[in-house]
Scaffold this active site. Structure first.
Site, PDB file in Angstrom:
ATOM      1  N   TYR A 137       4.677  10.613  -3.671  1.00 43.53           N
ATOM      2  CA  TYR A 137       5.699   9.968  -2.831  1.00 43.53           C
ATOM      3  C   TYR A 137       6.968  10.806  -2.729  1.00 43.53           C
ATOM      4  CZ  TYR A 137       2.722   6.088  -1.952  1.00 43.53           C
ATOM      5  OH  TYR A 137       1.674   5.343  -1.487  1.00 43.53           O
TER       6      TYR A 137
ATOM      7  N   ARG B 244       6.205  13.203  -0.054  1.00 43.52           N
ATOM      8  CA  ARG B 244       6.224  12.529   1.254  1.00 43.52           C
ATOM      9  C   ARG B 244       7.664  12.283   1.712  1.00 43.52           C
ATOM     10  NH1 ARG B 244       2.190   8.577   1.387  1.00 43.52           N
ATOM     11  NH2 ARG B 244       3.140   7.884   3.333  1.00 43.52           N
TER      12      ARG B 244
ATOM     13  N   HIS C 279       5.004  -2.031   6.081  1.00 39.97           N
ATOM     14  CA  HIS C 279       4.580  -1.423   4.816  1.00 39.97           C
ATOM     15  C   HIS C 279       5.746  -0.831   4.024  1.00 39.97           C
ATOM     16  CE1 HIS C 279       0.256  -1.000   6.642  1.00 39.97           C
ATOM     17  NE2 HIS C 279       0.548  -2.233   6.264  1.00 39.97           N
TER      18      HIS C 279
ATOM     19  N   CYS D 270      12.057  -1.862  -8.762  1.00 40.76           N
ATOM     20  CA  CYS D 270      11.562  -1.865 -10.140  1.00 40.76           C
ATOM     21  C   CYS D 270      10.086  -2.225 -10.134  1.00 40.76           C
ATOM     22  CB  CYS D 270      12.350  -2.853 -10.987  1.00 40.76           C
ATOM     23  SG  CYS D 270      11.920  -2.702 -12.749  1.00 40.76           S
TER      24      CYS D 270
ATOM     25  N   CYS E 240      11.579  -8.095 -12.821  1.00 43.91           N
ATOM     26  CA  CYS E 240      12.894  -7.497 -12.564  1.00 43.91           C
ATOM     27  C   CYS E 240      13.014  -7.310 -11.055  1.00 43.91           C
ATOM     28  CB  CYS E 240      13.009  -6.155 -13.277  1.00 43.91           C
ATOM     29  SG  CYS E 240      14.534  -5.277 -12.899  1.00 43.91           S
TER      30      CYS E 240
ATOM     31  N   CYS F 177      14.754   2.215 -14.012  1.00 37.65           N
ATOM     32  CA  CYS F 177      15.508   1.064 -13.523  1.00 37.65           C
ATOM     33  C   CYS F 177      16.805   0.899 -14.309  1.00 37.65           C
ATOM     34  CB  CYS F 177      14.639  -0.192 -13.662  1.00 37.65           C
ATOM     35  SG  CYS F 177      15.517  -1.702 -13.231  1.00 37.65           S
TER      36      CYS F 177
ATOM     37  N   CYS G   5      16.611  -2.857 -16.124  1.00 34.75           N
ATOM     38  CA  CYS G   5      15.748  -3.193 -17.272  1.00 34.75           C
ATOM     39  C   CYS G   5      15.216  -1.971 -17.997  1.00 34.75           C
ATOM     40  CB  CYS G   5      14.592  -4.087 -16.818  1.00 34.75           C
ATOM     41  SG  CYS G   5      13.301  -3.168 -15.930  1.00 34.75           S
TER      42      CYS G   5
HETATM   43  C1  BJW Z   1      -2.292  10.042  17.189  1.00 36.02           C
HETATM   44  C2  BJW Z   1      -1.625  11.262  17.138  1.00 36.02           C
HETATM   45  C3  BJW Z   1      -0.712  11.524  18.151  1.00 36.02           C
HETATM   46  C4  BJW Z   1      -2.928  11.156  15.431  1.00 36.02           C
HETATM   47  N1  BJW Z   1      -0.518  10.614  19.115  1.00 36.02           N
HETATM   48  N2  BJW Z   1      -2.097   9.177  18.164  1.00 36.02           N
HETATM   49  C5  BJW Z   1      -9.057  -8.126   6.033  1.00 36.02           C
HETATM   50  C6  BJW Z   1     -10.243  -7.461   6.213  1.00 36.02           C
HETATM   51  C7  BJW Z   1     -10.569  -6.365   5.411  1.00 36.02           C
HETATM   52  C8  BJW Z   1      -9.713  -5.918   4.423  1.00 36.02           C
HETATM   53  C9  BJW Z   1      -8.531  -6.587   4.246  1.00 36.02           C
HETATM   54  C10 BJW Z   1      -8.223  -7.665   5.045  1.00 36.02           C
HETATM   55  N3  BJW Z   1      -6.982  -8.103   4.668  1.00 36.02           N
HETATM   56  C11 BJW Z   1      -6.537  -7.331   3.672  1.00 36.02           C
HETATM   57  C12 BJW Z   1      -7.456  -6.394   3.390  1.00 36.02           C
HETATM   58  C13 BJW Z   1      -7.347  -5.361   2.335  1.00 36.02           C
HETATM   59  C14 BJW Z   1      -6.488  -4.200   2.721  1.00 36.02           C
HETATM   60  C15 BJW Z   1      -7.103  -3.519   3.926  1.00 36.02           C
HETATM   61  O1  BJW Z   1      -6.715  -3.679   5.046  1.00 36.02           O
HETATM   62  N4  BJW Z   1      -8.064  -2.648   3.674  1.00 36.02           N
HETATM   63  C16 BJW Z   1      -8.687  -1.906   4.748  1.00 36.02           C
HETATM   64  C17 BJW Z   1      -8.817  -0.463   4.318  1.00 36.02           C
HETATM   65  C18 BJW Z   1      -9.964  -2.562   5.161  1.00 36.02           C
HETATM   66  N5  BJW Z   1      -5.110  -4.622   3.027  1.00 36.02           N
HETATM   67  C19 BJW Z   1      -4.219  -4.770   2.080  1.00 36.02           C
HETATM   68  O2  BJW Z   1      -4.490  -4.599   0.921  1.00 36.02           O
HETATM   69  C20 BJW Z   1      -2.828  -5.200   2.499  1.00 36.02           C
HETATM   70  N6  BJW Z   1      -2.403  -6.275   1.682  1.00 36.02           N
HETATM   71  C21 BJW Z   1      -2.864  -7.497   1.848  1.00 36.02           C
HETATM   72  O3  BJW Z   1      -3.579  -7.823   2.752  1.00 36.02           O
HETATM   73  O4  BJW Z   1      -2.424  -8.381   0.897  1.00 36.02           O
HETATM   74  C22 BJW Z   1      -2.961  -9.691   0.889  1.00 36.02           C
HETATM   75  C23 BJW Z   1      -2.504 -10.386  -0.366  1.00 36.02           C
HETATM   76  C24 BJW Z   1      -2.435 -11.762  -0.345  1.00 36.02           C
HETATM   77  C25 BJW Z   1      -2.033 -12.431  -1.503  1.00 36.02           C
HETATM   78  C26 BJW Z   1      -1.691 -11.731  -2.627  1.00 36.02           C
HETATM   79  C27 BJW Z   1      -1.740 -10.370  -2.644  1.00 36.02           C
HETATM   80  C28 BJW Z   1      -2.161  -9.685  -1.497  1.00 36.02           C
HETATM   81  C29 BJW Z   1      -1.833  -4.088   2.256  1.00 36.02           C
HETATM   82  C30 BJW Z   1      -2.078  -2.889   3.089  1.00 36.02           C
HETATM   83  C31 BJW Z   1      -1.084  -1.802   2.737  1.00 36.02           C
HETATM   84  C32 BJW Z   1      -1.430  -0.477   3.392  1.00 36.02           C
HETATM   85  N7  BJW Z   1      -0.630   0.519   2.812  1.00 36.02           N
HETATM   86  C33 BJW Z   1      -0.723   1.884   3.319  1.00 36.02           C
HETATM   87  C34 BJW Z   1       0.031   2.815   2.312  1.00 36.02           C
HETATM   88  C35 BJW Z   1       1.533   2.642   2.471  1.00 36.02           C
HETATM   89  C36 BJW Z   1       2.274   3.566   1.577  1.00 36.02           C
HETATM   90  C37 BJW Z   1       2.037   5.002   1.920  1.00 36.02           C
HETATM   91  O5  BJW Z   1       2.381   5.442   3.022  1.00 36.02           O
HETATM   92  O6  BJW Z   1       1.511   5.714   1.071  1.00 36.02           O
HETATM   93  O7  BJW Z   1      -0.142   1.983   4.628  1.00 36.02           O
HETATM   94  S1  BJW Z   1      -2.392   2.423   3.591  1.00 36.02           S
HETATM   95  C38 BJW Z   1      -2.026   3.432   4.987  1.00 36.02           C
HETATM   96  O8  BJW Z   1      -2.762   2.924   6.126  1.00 36.02           O
HETATM   97  C39 BJW Z   1      -0.544   3.228   5.279  1.00 36.02           C
HETATM   98  C40 BJW Z   1      -0.544   3.058   6.773  1.00 36.02           C
HETATM   99  O9  BJW Z   1       0.601   2.364   7.196  1.00 36.02           O
HETATM  100  C41 BJW Z   1      -1.826   2.316   7.015  1.00 36.02           C
HETATM  101  C42 BJW Z   1      -2.341   2.406   8.419  1.00 36.02           C
HETATM  102  O10 BJW Z   1      -2.672   3.720   8.768  1.00 36.02           O
HETATM  103  P1  BJW Z   1      -2.346   4.237  10.242  1.00 36.02           P
HETATM  104  O11 BJW Z   1      -0.909   4.250  10.439  1.00 36.02           O
HETATM  105  O12 BJW Z   1      -3.188   3.520  11.203  1.00 36.02           O
HETATM  106  O13 BJW Z   1      -2.783   5.769  10.121  1.00 36.02           O
HETATM  107  P2  BJW Z   1      -4.204   6.430  10.346  1.00 36.02           P
HETATM  108  O14 BJW Z   1      -4.125   7.795   9.771  1.00 36.02           O
HETATM  109  O15 BJW Z   1      -5.295   5.561   9.871  1.00 36.02           O
HETATM  110  O16 BJW Z   1      -4.333   6.533  11.908  1.00 36.02           O
HETATM  111  C43 BJW Z   1      -3.543   7.445  12.651  1.00 36.02           C
HETATM  112  C44 BJW Z   1      -3.989   7.342  14.090  1.00 36.02           C
HETATM  113  O17 BJW Z   1      -3.141   8.142  14.877  1.00 36.02           O
HETATM  114  C45 BJW Z   1      -5.411   7.844  14.320  1.00 36.02           C
HETATM  115  O18 BJW Z   1      -6.071   6.877  15.107  1.00 36.02           O
HETATM  116  C46 BJW Z   1      -5.222   9.133  15.106  1.00 36.02           C
HETATM  117  O19 BJW Z   1      -6.267   9.382  16.029  1.00 36.02           O
HETATM  118  C47 BJW Z   1      -3.937   8.867  15.800  1.00 36.02           C
HETATM  119  N8  BJW Z   1      -3.143  10.049  16.143  1.00 36.02           N
HETATM  120  N9  BJW Z   1      -2.087  11.991  16.079  1.00 36.02           N
HETATM  121  C48 BJW Z   1      -1.257   9.487  19.149  1.00 36.02           C
HETATM  122  N10 BJW Z   1      -0.036  12.719  18.219  1.00 36.02           N
HETATM  123 ZN    ZN Z   2      13.933  -3.268 -13.658  1.00 36.90          ZN
END
Ligand code: BJW
Ligand code: ZN
Length: 324
Positions: A81, A84, A135, A143, A148, A208, A211
């Site tokens: 991170y 990043r 996100h 923390c 906390c 933190c 804490c």
């Molecule tokens: C271009 C381009 C150009 C390139 N022009 N285009 C329902 C069904 C199935 C699974 C789940 C569900 N609900 C929840 C889940 C589980 C999970 C999930 O979704 N898993 C999947 C993998 C299936 N979701 C979660 O866990 C979420 N939490 C949750 O649901 O909690 C529920 C809960 C309830 C009660 C208690 C506790 C929990 C949280 C999801 C968090 C995702 N986090 C990340 C990391 C963030 C930190 C970091 O950056 O490191 O977020 S994962 C990562 O993917 C990041 C992104 O925001 C996210 C999406 O990716 P994105 O932006 O779409 O990127 P890419 O690379 O996939 O796509 C890029 C696109 O751009 C491509 O299509 C290219 O072609 C295109 N492109 N150049 C135009 N120039």
């Molecule tokens: Zn703390």
């Protein structure tokens, strides 16, 4: 229907007929969602997660973007991170960020749901009340202790602590300290689970002030709930009307939930879908319907073109980071 990407384009960017039908629909739309993903920032120079050139070809995504990974090796996760943050601070918002920000100023009923954590939309001056960061942000730190509640907003220190200074090659080039290639070049067989990757002493990681526990990045990892205030703002917006006119799905693979679920939610309220993506295969799970649009190519070029009738040409590009 407007989903065939290979049609002749008059302006060199998007097929003229599709452009006109989209602009006609946008002009009369009063309830609009933009769902943004990493592709929006790709032309700024930030790697996406999945697909060609995706950063998670060189990292195991699920290994690093989870609370379990942080608990197991906070040093490695912080290196990822911190790198990043450094990358994001060293690039600039592109015309797609500015066009979206300008449309938000021009259209009252427009909300942007961004999955991006890179800070580029805020830096492009996107009005904060209509920008929902699903996100979190690389520049928020909180923390890691559940009990906390300490949080820092807008922490731009780079490196965030000296121990996370980015290593350089003999030629002075900065390297991602967590990429598979770098770890492998340390003569470690990282595919072997018995081989331990060197850890940074936790005493040298961000701590933190409240804490004394470990701070962590303020992003949403897999398995974590999205920010409650953000979710309730979106719910309020969705509940304001029975109709949504348009959802634009821009630069996202639309594979991560709940973000991807907003496409179907919008469809259920009557929205037409416009997908803007480099990859024709990256369409929402429900596909592209006959009344939808698929604009194939770089979001940084296509988005300003699509919005031109509403916002004019994007000329000035002030970066909020320059006044920090
Ligand atoms: C271009 C381009 C150009 C390139 N022009 N285009 C329902 C069904 C199935 C699974 C789940 C569900 N609900 C929840 C889940 C589980 C999970 C999930 O979704 N898993 C999947 C993998 C299936 N979701 C979660 O866990 C979420 N939490 C949750 O649901 O909690 C529920 C809960 C309830 C009660 C208690 C506790 C929990 C949280 C999801 C968090 C995702 N986090 C990340 C990391 C963030 C930190 C970091 O950056 O490191 O977020 S994962 C990562 O993917 C990041 C992104 O925001 C996210 C999406 O990716 P994105 O932006 O779409 O990127 P890419 O690379 O996939 O796509 C890029 C696109 O751009 C491509 O299509 C290219 O072609 C295109 N492109 N150049 C135009 N120039
Ligand atoms: Zn703390």
């Amino acid at each position: 229907m407007a989903s065939t990407a290979a049609r002749p384009s008059v302006n060199g960017i998007v097929p003229q007929k599709d452009l006109e039908s989209f602009q006609f629909h946008l002009a009369k739309s009063t309830r609009i969602i933009a769902l943004l993903g990493a592709g929006v920032s790709a032309s700024s120079g930030l790697p996406t997660f999945r697909g060609a050139g995706g950063m998670w070809r060189t990292h195991e995504a699920t290994d690093l973007a989870t609370p379990e990974a942080f608990a197991a090796d906070p040093g490695l996760v912080w290196q990822f991170y911190n790198y990043r943050r450094h990358m994001a601070l060293n690039v600039k918002p592109n015309p797609a960020h500015y066009a979206l920000a300008e449309l938000a100023r021009k259209k009252q009923g427009f909300i942007t749901l961004s999955q991006n954590v890179d800070g580029l939309s805020p830096r492009a001056g996107h009005p904060s009340q209509s920008l929902k960061l699903l996100h979190g942000s690389l520049f928020d730190v909180k923390c890691s202790d559940f009990f906390c509640k300490y949080t820092q907003i807008d922490n731009y220190t780079d490196p965030i602590v000296p121990a996370l200074t980015i290593p350089t090659t003999a030629d002075g080039d900065e390297v991602d300290p967590t990429s598979k290639a770098i770890l492998a070049s340390k003569d470690l067989d990282i595919s072997d689970v018995n081989v331990k990757i060197p850890e940074i002493d936790t005493a040298h990681l961000p701590s933190c002030p409240s804490c004394k526990g470990l701070l962590r990045p303020g992003v949403v990892w897999f398995g974590e709930r999205l920010p409650g205030d953000v979710m309730s703002d979106i719910e309020t917006w969705l509940d304001e009307s029975e109709t949504i006119d348009l959802i634009m799905v821009i630069g996202t693979s639309a594979k991560v939930y709940p973000a991807a679920g907003y496409v179907d939610m919008a469809r259920e309220k009557g929205a037409r879908v416009a997908v803007i993506n480099m990859d024709k295969k990256d369409v929402p799970a429900s596909g592209v319907y006959s009344q939808d649009w698929f604009f194939e190519g770089d979001a940084a070029k296509i988005v300003p073109e699509l919005f031109k009738n509403e916002i004019g040409e994007i000329t000035e590009m002030p970066d909020a980071a320059d006044s920090r």
